[in-house]
Scaffold this motif. Structure first.
Motif, PDB file in Angstrom:
ATOM      1  N   VAL A 131      34.143  37.423  26.299  1.00  0.00           N
ATOM      2  CA  VAL A 131      35.082  37.116  24.916  1.00  0.00           C
ATOM      3  C   VAL A 131      36.466  37.250  25.285  1.00  0.00           C
ATOM      4  N   VAL A 132      37.018  36.049  24.931  1.00  0.00           N
ATOM      5  CA  VAL A 132      38.773  35.999  25.548  1.00  0.00           C
ATOM      6  C   VAL A 132      39.593  35.738  24.125  1.00  0.00           C
ATOM      7  N   ARG A 133      40.618  36.213  24.108  1.00  0.00           N
ATOM      8  CA  ARG A 133      41.637  35.988  23.376  1.00  0.00           C
ATOM      9  C   ARG A 133      42.921  36.212  24.113  1.00  0.00           C
ATOM     10  N   HIS A 134      43.731  34.793  23.778  1.00  0.00           N
ATOM     11  CA  HIS A 134      44.887  34.514  24.517  1.00  0.00           C
ATOM     12  C   HIS A 134      45.831  33.851  23.591  1.00  0.00           C
ATOM     13  N   ALA A 135      46.988  34.205  24.064  1.00  0.00           N
ATOM     14  CA  ALA A 135      48.166  33.870  23.170  1.00  0.00           C
ATOM     15  C   ALA A 135      48.393  32.215  23.063  1.00  0.00           C
ATOM     16  N   ASP A 136      47.734  31.364  24.118  1.00  0.00           N
ATOM     17  CA  ASP A 136      48.046  29.964  24.215  1.00  0.00           C
ATOM     18  C   ASP A 136      46.802  29.217  23.647  1.00  0.00           C
ATOM     19  N   VAL A 139      41.267  29.245  26.151  1.00  0.00           N
ATOM     20  CA  VAL A 139      40.127  29.835  26.021  1.00  0.00           C
ATOM     21  C   VAL A 139      39.209  28.510  26.630  1.00  0.00           C
ATOM     22  N   LYS A 140      39.411  27.425  26.325  1.00  0.00           N
ATOM     23  CA  LYS A 140      38.552  26.522  26.803  1.00  0.00           C
ATOM     24  C   LYS A 140      38.949  25.941  28.198  1.00  0.00           C
ATOM     25  N   LEU A 141      40.091  26.151  28.639  1.00  0.00           N
ATOM     26  CA  LEU A 141      40.354  25.915  30.108  1.00  0.00           C
ATOM     27  C   LEU A 141      39.620  26.827  30.771  1.00  0.00           C
ATOM     28  N   GLY A 147      45.899  31.374  20.479  1.00  0.00           N
ATOM     29  CA  GLY A 147      47.089  31.039  19.956  1.00  0.00           C
ATOM     30  C   GLY A 147      46.711  30.718  18.417  1.00  0.00           C
ATOM     31  N   SER A 148      47.402  29.675  18.067  1.00  0.00           N
ATOM     32  CA  SER A 148      47.402  29.364  16.684  1.00  0.00           C
ATOM     33  C   SER A 148      46.257  28.301  16.289  1.00  0.00           C
ATOM     34  N   HIS A 149      45.298  27.998  17.153  1.00  0.00           N
ATOM     35  CA  HIS A 149      44.085  27.189  17.274  1.00  0.00           C
ATOM     36  C   HIS A 149      42.921  27.541  16.585  1.00  0.00           C
ATOM     37  N   GLU A 150      42.167  28.399  16.953  1.00  0.00           N
ATOM     38  CA  GLU A 150      41.032  28.602  16.343  1.00  0.00           C
ATOM     39  C   GLU A 150      40.546  30.141  16.810  1.00  0.00           C
ATOM     40  N   GLN A 181      52.778  35.864  10.454  1.00  0.00           N
ATOM     41  CA  GLN A 181      52.646  35.927  11.943  1.00  0.00           C
ATOM     42  C   GLN A 181      53.839  35.739  12.736  1.00  0.00           C
ATOM     43  N   ASN A 182      54.830  37.026  12.708  1.00  0.00           N
ATOM     44  CA  ASN A 182      56.018  36.961  13.250  1.00  0.00           C
ATOM     45  C   ASN A 182      56.033  36.614  14.586  1.00  0.00           C
ATOM     46  N   GLU A 183      54.974  37.159  15.613  1.00  0.00           N
ATOM     47  CA  GLU A 183      54.996  37.068  16.810  1.00  0.00           C
ATOM     48  C   GLU A 183      54.723  35.327  17.366  1.00  0.00           C
ATOM     49  N   ARG A 184      54.597  34.481  16.415  1.00  0.00           N
ATOM     50  CA  ARG A 184      54.417  32.966  16.724  1.00  0.00           C
ATOM     51  C   ARG A 184      55.673  32.343  15.951  1.00  0.00           C
ATOM     52  N   MET A 185      56.495  33.215  15.259  1.00  0.00           N
ATOM     53  CA  MET A 185      57.659  32.166  14.649  1.00  0.00           C
ATOM     54  C   MET A 185      58.750  32.016  15.421  1.00  0.00           C
TER      55      MET A 185
END
Ligand code: ASP
Length: 317
Positions: free
Chosen positions: A111-116, A120-122, A137-140, A230-234
């Motif tokens: 189970v992977v969580r990543h900022a990019d 996860v697909k890669l 990231g902001s994908h899914e 989501q301040n961390e991505r702004m």
């Protein structure tokens, strides 16, 4: 635990995009079974006995990581949480090297969580085990959308025909994207309600209606789903001030008045009380589903783990 008629034909769960309606329904049906089991005294099962699940989180998480851990343990798996800051990643090992190292240990689910977005697909392309996207990231964030759908379906009895307003920081939200795919696939109508600076370009192309005003956007909706800023991505200032943001886009009873009288409130957490949601609304026992969402999260993750590990023995790709 699964009905013999339903098989999930995917090796990984990387997103909601591309899932067919019957696949989503099948996942939710199995989740319903786990909700009941989790409420009983006999919560443990053996569906994943002898298997290993690794939670590999490169970003902070409370709910998602804990509920995957609980889900794996309730199904009898060994579950390991990898503290990324304390791992070799901090020493410069790449994402792929980390995945290959774990893969060599013959694990069953990662189970992977990543900022990019896309990370996860890669990673899923390099390993033999099943991979579940715990948010990229902001994908899914597919399990969040599934647990939201389960929560709504159990309360309203169906998803099709409902109007759901997703409000706030849509631009940076993987939760919004997964929910848009899921709700559209299942025949619900989706509205996005946000300032222009917090919406993706050409948001209408996602099959949604767009509003920049809460009162217009919430009129006659069945579900109000609030999102965290989501301040961390702004990058840079996207809102004038928190006070002003709450005034125009924070959910309070005054704005909720235009929604259907039985409209329900949701939030994926973590909540910023007084920023995107008023505390009284968030804690309203009649209308807020926020705690129920957390409960549904465990059941949904049990269903995902069960279905994906069945595929491992069948060799689906
Ligand atoms: N917990 C959700 C996520 O990981 C929502 C949020 O962080 O605001 O995307």
């Amino acid at each position: 635990m699964t009905s013999p008629s339903f098989t999930f034909p995917h090796r990984h769960l990387l997103g909601i995009e591309g899932l067919a309606p019957h696949e989503i329904s099948g996942l939710l049906d199995l989740s319903d079974v786990y909700v009941e089991k989790n409420r009983s005294a006999d919560r443990k099962s053996v569906a994943l006995r002898g298997m290993t699940v690794i939670n590999l989180f490169f970003e902070n998480s409370t709910r998602t990581r804990t509920s995957f851990e609980l889900a794996g343990k309730r199904l009898g798996a060994d579950v390991i949480n990898m503290q990324v800051a304390a791992s070799s990643v901090a020493k410069g090992e790449t994402l792929i090297d980390t995945a290959m190292t774990l893969n060599a240990m013959h694990i069953d689910v990662l189970v992977v969580r990543h900022a990019d977005s896309g990370a996860v697909k890669l990673l899923s392309e390099k390993v033999n085990c099943a991979v579940i996207n715990g948010g990229d990231g902001s994908h899914e964030h597919p399990t969040q959308a599934l647990l939201d759908a389960l929560t709504i379906r159990r309360r309203k009895g169906h998803l099709d025909g409902l109007t759901v307003a997703i409000c706030g920081d849509v631009l940076h939200s993987r939760v919004a994207r997964s929910n848009i795919y899921l709700l559209n696939t299942m025949g619900a109508r989706v509205r996005l309600v946000a300032p222009r600076t917090l919406l993706p370009a050409q948001a209408e192309r996602m099959g949604v209606e767009v509003f920049h005003d809460m009162v217009a956007g919430l009129r006659d909706v069945d579900i109000v789903m609030m999102l965290r800023l989501q301040n961390e991505r702004m990058r840079g200032n996207v809102i004038p001030s928190i006070r002003e943001y709450f005034h125009f886009f924070g959910l309070d009873y005054a704005k909720l008045r235009v929604a259907k009288p039985d409209a329900l409130i949701m939030h994926p957490g973590p909540m910023n009380r007084g920023v995107e949601i008023d505390s009284d609304v968030a804690d309203d026992v009649e209308r807020s589903l926020i705690r129920e969402q957390v409960e549904m999260g465990v059941a949904v993750r049990m269903a995902c783990l069960e279905l994906l590990t069945q595929n491992l023995s069948r060799g689906n790709s």
